[in-house]
Motif scaffolding. Structure first.
Motif, PDB file in Angstrom:
ATOM      1  N   ALA A 167       0.988  -1.649  -0.095  1.00  0.00           N
ATOM      2  CA  ALA A 167      -0.309   0.188   0.299  1.00  0.00           C
ATOM      3  C   ALA A 167       0.598   1.091  -0.049  1.00  0.00           C
ATOM      4  N   GLN A 168       2.484   1.071   0.908  1.00  0.00           N
ATOM      5  CA  GLN A 168       3.013   1.951   0.864  1.00  0.00           C
ATOM      6  C   GLN A 168       3.661   2.644  -0.222  1.00  0.00           C
ATOM      7  N   ILE A 169       3.331   1.893  -1.747  1.00  0.00           N
ATOM      8  CA  ILE A 169       4.214   2.484  -2.948  1.00  0.00           C
ATOM      9  C   ILE A 169       3.562   2.468  -4.209  1.00  0.00           C
ATOM     10  N   GLY A 170       1.765   2.633  -3.005  1.00  0.00           N
ATOM     11  CA  GLY A 170       0.886   3.259  -4.408  1.00  0.00           C
ATOM     12  C   GLY A 170       0.518   1.889  -4.432  1.00  0.00           C
ATOM     13  N   CYS A 171      -0.140   0.720  -4.153  1.00  0.00           N
ATOM     14  CA  CYS A 171      -0.289  -0.597  -4.447  1.00  0.00           C
ATOM     15  C   CYS A 171      -2.322  -0.501  -4.196  1.00  0.00           C
ATOM     16  N   ALA A 172      -3.023  -1.153  -4.875  1.00  0.00           N
ATOM     17  CA  ALA A 172      -4.312  -1.305  -3.336  1.00  0.00           C
ATOM     18  C   ALA A 172      -4.618  -3.037  -4.205  1.00  0.00           C
ATOM     19  N   VAL A 173      -4.627  -3.474  -2.045  1.00  0.00           N
ATOM     20  CA  VAL A 173      -4.400  -4.433  -1.841  1.00  0.00           C
ATOM     21  C   VAL A 173      -6.110  -4.499  -1.281  1.00  0.00           C
ATOM     22  N   ALA A 174      -6.853  -5.816  -1.978  1.00  0.00           N
ATOM     23  CA  ALA A 174      -7.283  -6.059  -1.077  1.00  0.00           C
ATOM     24  C   ALA A 174      -7.749  -8.082  -0.797  1.00  0.00           C
ATOM     25  N   ASP A 175      -8.225  -8.556   0.196  1.00  0.00           N
ATOM     26  CA  ASP A 175      -8.229  -9.504   0.439  1.00  0.00           C
ATOM     27  C   ASP A 175      -8.913 -10.322  -0.985  1.00  0.00           C
ATOM     28  N   ALA A 176      -8.421 -11.855  -1.086  1.00  0.00           N
ATOM     29  CA  ALA A 176      -8.816 -13.111  -2.042  1.00  0.00           C
ATOM     30  C   ALA A 176      -9.164 -14.130  -1.175  1.00  0.00           C
ATOM     31  N   SER A 177      -8.628 -14.972  -0.663  1.00  0.00           N
ATOM     32  CA  SER A 177      -8.986 -16.470  -0.503  1.00  0.00           C
ATOM     33  C   SER A 177      -7.740 -16.539   0.617  1.00  0.00           C
ATOM     34  N   GLY A 178      -7.609 -16.953   1.996  1.00  0.00           N
ATOM     35  CA  GLY A 178      -6.448 -17.788   2.930  1.00  0.00           C
ATOM     36  C   GLY A 178      -5.840 -16.483   2.836  1.00  0.00           C
ATOM     37  N   ASP A 179      -4.569 -17.146   2.009  1.00  0.00           N
ATOM     38  CA  ASP A 179      -3.211 -16.354   1.876  1.00  0.00           C
ATOM     39  C   ASP A 179      -2.654 -15.400   1.077  1.00  0.00           C
ATOM     40  N   LEU A 180      -3.804 -16.150  -0.180  1.00  0.00           N
ATOM     41  CA  LEU A 180      -3.971 -14.932  -1.040  1.00  0.00           C
ATOM     42  C   LEU A 180      -4.200 -13.164  -0.602  1.00  0.00           C
ATOM     43  N   VAL A 181      -3.767 -12.199  -1.554  1.00  0.00           N
ATOM     44  CA  VAL A 181      -4.155 -11.170  -1.457  1.00  0.00           C
ATOM     45  C   VAL A 181      -4.328 -10.703  -3.852  1.00  0.00           C
ATOM     46  N   GLU A 182      -5.194  -9.674  -3.256  1.00  0.00           N
ATOM     47  CA  GLU A 182      -5.422  -8.821  -5.003  1.00  0.00           C
ATOM     48  C   GLU A 182      -4.370  -7.749  -5.036  1.00  0.00           C
ATOM     49  N   VAL A 183      -3.370  -7.626  -5.162  1.00  0.00           N
ATOM     50  CA  VAL A 183      -2.597  -6.670  -5.677  1.00  0.00           C
ATOM     51  C   VAL A 183      -3.024  -5.636  -6.969  1.00  0.00           C
ATOM     52  N   THR A 184      -3.728  -4.675  -7.359  1.00  0.00           N
ATOM     53  CA  THR A 184      -3.552  -4.157  -7.889  1.00  0.00           C
ATOM     54  C   THR A 184      -2.497  -2.578  -8.189  1.00  0.00           C
ATOM     55  N   PRO A 185      -1.696  -2.758  -8.939  1.00  0.00           N
ATOM     56  CA  PRO A 185       0.173  -2.006  -8.975  1.00  0.00           C
ATOM     57  C   PRO A 185      -0.799  -0.313  -9.479  1.00  0.00           C
ATOM     58  N   PRO A 186       0.076   0.274  -8.866  1.00  0.00           N
ATOM     59  CA  PRO A 186       0.014   1.745  -9.243  1.00  0.00           C
ATOM     60  C   PRO A 186       0.171   2.025 -11.313  1.00  0.00           C
ATOM     61  N   THR A 187      -0.708   3.228 -11.275  1.00  0.00           N
ATOM     62  CA  THR A 187      -0.878   3.182 -12.674  1.00  0.00           C
ATOM     63  C   THR A 187       1.495   3.789 -13.136  1.00  0.00           C
ATOM     64  N   TRP A 188       2.111   4.241 -12.281  1.00  0.00           N
ATOM     65  CA  TRP A 188       3.331   5.027 -12.571  1.00  0.00           C
ATOM     66  C   TRP A 188       4.216   3.618 -12.462  1.00  0.00           C
ATOM     67  N   ARG A 189       3.250   1.856 -11.985  1.00  0.00           N
ATOM     68  CA  ARG A 189       4.942   1.114 -11.700  1.00  0.00           C
ATOM     69  C   ARG A 189       4.573  -0.183 -12.926  1.00  0.00           C
ATOM     70  N   PRO A 190       4.758   0.311 -13.981  1.00  0.00           N
ATOM     71  CA  PRO A 190       4.308  -1.078 -15.261  1.00  0.00           C
ATOM     72  C   PRO A 190       5.140  -2.598 -15.065  1.00  0.00           C
ATOM     73  N   ASP A 191       6.276  -1.870 -14.181  1.00  0.00           N
ATOM     74  CA  ASP A 191       7.241  -3.416 -14.122  1.00  0.00           C
ATOM     75  C   ASP A 191       6.782  -4.060 -13.139  1.00  0.00           C
ATOM     76  N   LEU A 192       5.740  -3.399 -12.035  1.00  0.00           N
ATOM     77  CA  LEU A 192       4.928  -4.833 -11.498  1.00  0.00           C
ATOM     78  C   LEU A 192       4.006  -5.404 -12.032  1.00  0.00           C
ATOM     79  N   THR A 193       3.899  -6.522 -12.917  1.00  0.00           N
ATOM     80  CA  THR A 193       3.288  -7.699 -13.316  1.00  0.00           C
ATOM     81  C   THR A 193       3.178  -8.964 -12.755  1.00  0.00           C
ATOM     82  N   GLU A 194       4.237  -9.803 -12.022  1.00  0.00           N
ATOM     83  CA  GLU A 194       4.126 -10.363 -11.563  1.00  0.00           C
ATOM     84  C   GLU A 194       4.424 -10.359 -10.138  1.00  0.00           C
ATOM     85  N   PRO A 195       4.095 -11.980  -8.947  1.00  0.00           N
ATOM     86  CA  PRO A 195       4.159 -12.264  -8.133  1.00  0.00           C
ATOM     87  C   PRO A 195       5.855 -11.636  -7.666  1.00  0.00           C
TER      88      PRO A 195
END
Length: 854
Positions: free
Chosen positions: A461-489
């Motif tokens: 969240a600090q680097i600008g991602c939107a983080v939402a719970d998925a299931s169990g230990d998994l979270v769904e992370v949406t990178p900020p628009t200024w970080r096109p390099d964030l494409t995989e876990p």
């Protein structure tokens, strides 16, 4: 690499008042922005504001007129009469002007120290400075008049510190940004990283709230823009957003404000004009490249398209360029034909036809988002690493164009007196970032450091991602628009580790498994290299790339197998597209470079791989990218890989023993190369047979030795190089060389450690022989006959003299050998020595027709 001016950085993040450049560098290193260089203050010493009180022109005999000036430099610096006398050769200033004066003791850029000196009949007690002398520009002919440079006279006073006024006392930090973090090419991005590192308050309120005026929505009458990309690269459209704004009625004579010019030049960018400076300033500040056109020189609509065959463009650097069909262009339609005129290379550089000039009053502003791959390929194809291209190829925030364009509009209205046109064009086809599913335990498993769930989520969240719970230990992370390099876990894991601190990762070496170590071949290679180094040769490492010209220089015949080299599809240099087939071709080039730079005595060697393609071998397949190749593809690749034997080679030139107080030196000859080759075989533990080879380039036909195993297998060659080869390469006369197939030698060796021979405690007997043989008989053959005839009592044999002359007859030579004889269990008797002598004479006569010389 970006340069950071601290007070500009402070616009976006709170900086401590006592922050040093060294501490700023250390804080940024913690989050991966490495220090490249700290540029010291440009000026030191008493640099002050001065007011010209008197100016008297004095013509000189050489036709030049100099000005004798009396300048008020403040009460603490003036002479008793309230001024200082200074000689100046420039004429663009007058009485009453406020200028910059360097007093004695000032050190200007380049280490130029100012002192009082007598010139033109006066003592010049200082210097009135130009922009070039201050390191602020290229104008050396005219003096820097502060009021003309954008400073308000009400804010200036004689004696005022000009170093602080002009920002010349600031150290500048240059940082190294990795290719995946394009946002750090802006002050806003670096400020965000500083906040991550130190916890300082990131004062930027975000976009578009950070702007005084929010960007307006697109209007129907905006400057028409269309994207016509019929040939996208890998399915990636070249432009997915294009914003245009218009500012009318700007005053082209308005100078760039001093604060903006200081920041630009501190950041490594030259001041050009107010309009261009504003676009550059916003680019450095926010990270969005922009371009300004003279509105009167652009016709609607703007069309973004790929280049057509044979199209050309003269760019802003006045270079006429042939365009490639992959180049993305900005075009317009002055003659009614859609996209008929090229205005610029998209994301790289604009064209000269529509550039802003000193008479431009109406400006069209472009802020767009271009594809990274397209821009990168165009910049490299045309060798144009522009500031815009550096940012686009690393990835720019697609939400920035409208915001950056509005910021340019605001500055032009504020500083140049322009009026913002209400017409706005915003062609937006951007897509939101793709969410990534992340296991919150993955960072801990990867780095070996325990990160809690809340810590992982908080950092993302600090680097600008939107983080939402998925299931169990998994979270769904949406990178900020200024970080096109964030494409995989994995990329998210890297961010967690980076922000938490690389220093938290323990430095633990994996335990080596028992019984592991160097192989026999590795030990042998090290022993060979160590032995050659002990013999006085220097080990070098050369690049394995060669060209046909290199093989031609060695005089290799057209059918020589060493000419059958692998050709690289994408060579590093056009003139060296081949992989070497033997070591000498690159090692001789290294020797040539040393000799050409004054090192006449050279002894170098190399141990390395060569490629020997098999005739008729299949071509290497093109493997897929992004997926693991199939087993069939890997097998095909292995089948196409040529044999790569390991070889050892050496080159010796100049003096083997230099001339000195000890006497005459000795030049290198063929025997030195042969001895080095024998040394290699001895270290490996293999006996080699030496014979003459009169026809093997690049060696001398009469001084080339062939080294082979007892079964006849070729090992290599040694001897003196051919005189023509030496001449072509510019090497000293009698340069010698050797090259051996180390793989063959290692395979022929037993691989077992060499057993030490018992040392006899009994005395040795010495015998000398001088044999007369035909001149064509090799000394090695005579030696072999001596060894065979001497039997087991022979401990050592050495050739110590070669003689030719009338005494031995025409076509004959005399070879003298010294033998050392010893028995392990007794002192040799006269009969023992006589028996050995008879055996040697008989064997030499039988094998090579030798006659004992009387």
């Amino acid at each position: 690499m970006p340069r950071i001016v601290a007070d500009w950085l402070a616009d976006h993040v709170e900086l401590p008042a006592d922050l040093t450049t060294e501490q700023l560098a250390a804080d940024l290193v913690r989050v991966g922005l490495e220090e490249e260089e700290i540029h010291p203050a440009a000026v030191s010493g008493p640099l002050v504001v001065g007011r010209v009180l008197e100016l008297t022109g004095e013509p000189q005999k050489n036709g030049k007129t100099i000005n004798w000036c009396r300048v008020d430099v403040g009460p603490e610096h003036n002479d008793d009469d309230g001024a200082r006398g200074i000689v100046c050769g420039a004429h663009n200033f007058g009485v009453g002007d406020l200028v910059v004066v360097s007093l004695p003791g000032t050190v200007l850029p380049g280490g130029f120290e100012i002192a009082a000196r007598k010139t033109y009949g006066h003592v010049s007690d200082g210097m009135i400075c130009s922009t070039k002398e201050l390191g602020l520009g290229d104008d050396h002919d005219g003096i820097l008049v502060l009021t003309q440079a954008g400073f308000d006279a009400a804010d200036l006073a004689p004696g005022q510190d000009a170093i602080a006024l002009l920002g010349l006392g600031d150290e500048v930090l240059e940082i190294n940004v990795t290719p995946d973090r394009g946002y750090a090419f802006s002050y806003r991005g670096v400020a965000r990283e500083y906040a991550h590192s130190t916890g300082a308050a990131f004062t930027d309120r975000g976009l578009p709230d950070a702007l005084p005026t929010a960007p307006p929505a697109a209007t129907a009458d905006g400057f028409a823009v269309t994207v016509d990309d019929g040939a996208p690269i890998d399915g990636r459209v070249g432009c997915d957003r294009f914003v245009t704004r218009v500012v009318r009625g700007i005053d082209p004579s308005t100078p760039t404000p001093a604060w903006m010019k200081r920041r630009l030049e501190g950041s490594g960018m030259r001041s050009v004009s107010l309009t261009v400076d504003v676009t550059n300033y916003v680019m450095l500040d926010l990270g969005q490249p922009l371009h300004a056109y003279d509105l009167t020189e652009v016709a609607e609509p703007i069309v973004v398209r790929r280049a057509a065959p044979s199209e050309r463009l003269t760019t802003l650097d006045d270079v006429d360029r042939a365009l490639d069909t992959e180049d993305l262009l900005i075009t317009d339609s002055p003659d009614g034909a859609r996209g008929s005129r090229v205005l610029g290379l998209a994301g790289v550089m604009g064209g000269a036809s529509s550039e802003v000039t000193g008479s431009t009053t109406d400006v069209l502003i472009e802020a767009a988002h271009f594809d990274q791959v397209t821009v990168a390929r165009t910049a490299r194809r045309h060798k144009l690493p522009s500031e815009a291209a550096k940012r686009f190829e690393r990835g720019v925030d697609p939400h920035l164009p409208a915001v950056a364009a509005q910021r340019v509009v605001d500055l032009l209205v504020e500083l140049a007196g322009g009026t913002a046109d209400p017409a706005v064009s915003d062609l937006d086809a951007t897509t939101p970032p793709r969410p990534i599913v992340l296991d919150v335990a993955l960072p801990s498993r990867t780095a070996g450091v325990t990160y809690t769930r809340s810590q992982v989520v908080g950092i993302l969240a600090q680097i600008g991602c939107a983080v939402a719970d998925a299931s169990g230990d998994l979270v769904e992370v949406t990178p900020p628009t200024w970080r096109p390099d964030l494409t995989e876990p994995a990329t998210l894991v890297e961010e967690v580790v980076r922000i938490a601190g690389y220093d938290q990762i323990p430095s633990v070496l994996p335990a080596a498994r028992g019984g592991r170590g160097l192989t026999a071949e590795q030990r042998t290679r090290r022993s060979v290299a160590r032995a050659l180094a002990d013999a006085g040769l220097v080990e070098v490492l050369t690049y394995p790339f060669i060209g046909e010209a290199d093989l031609d220089a060695l005089g290799l015949p057209a059918d020589d197998p060493r000419r059958a080299a692998l050709r690289l599809v994408n060579p590093l240099a056009d003139d060296k597209p081949l992989l070497r087939t033997h070591l000498l071709v690159t090692l001789l080039d290294a020797a040539r470079r040393n000799v050409s730079r004054g090192l006449d005595d050279v002894a170098v060697f190399e141990v390395g791989l060569v490629s020997r393609p098999t005739p008729g071998a299949p071509a290497a397949p093109q493997l897929p990218v992004g997926v693991r190749p199939s087993e069939e593809q890997l097998d095909a690749l292995a089948a196409a890989t040529p044999p790569q034997p390991r070889r050892v080679a050496g080159v010796l030139a100049g003096h083997a023993v230099p001339t000195g107080w000890w006497g005459e030196g000795r030049s290198v000859d063929w025997a030195d190369a042969l001895e080095a080759a024998r040394l290699v075989a001895h270290v490996v533990g293999v006996d080699v047979v030496v014979s003459a080879d009169p026809d093997h380039q690049p060696w001398h036909p009469g001084r080339c030795a062939r080294l082979s195993l007892p079964d006849g297998t070729l090992v290599g060659h040694a001897g003196e190089l051919h005189p023509k080869v030496v001449e072509r390469l510019g090497l000293p006369a009698r340069t010698s060389a050797f090259e051996l197939d180390l793989s063959v030698l290692v395979e022929a060796s037993s691989g077992e450690p060499v057993a030490a021979s018992p040392v006899s405690a009994f005395p040795a007997a010495k015998e000398d022989f001088a044999f007369v043989v035909d001149a064509a008989v090799p000394a090695q053959d005579v030696r072999a006959a001596i060894v065979a005839g001497a039997g087991e009592l022979l401990e050592d044999v050495n050739l110590f003299d070669v003689f030719t002359g009338e005494q031995v007859g025409a076509g004959k030579k005399s070879l003298a050998y010294s033998l050392r004889l010893r028995a392990a269990d007794r002192t040799l008797s006269a009969d023992d020595v006589r028996s050995v002598r008879d055996g040697v004479v008989a064997a030499a006569a039988e094998r090579v027709g030798a006659v004992l010389r009387g």
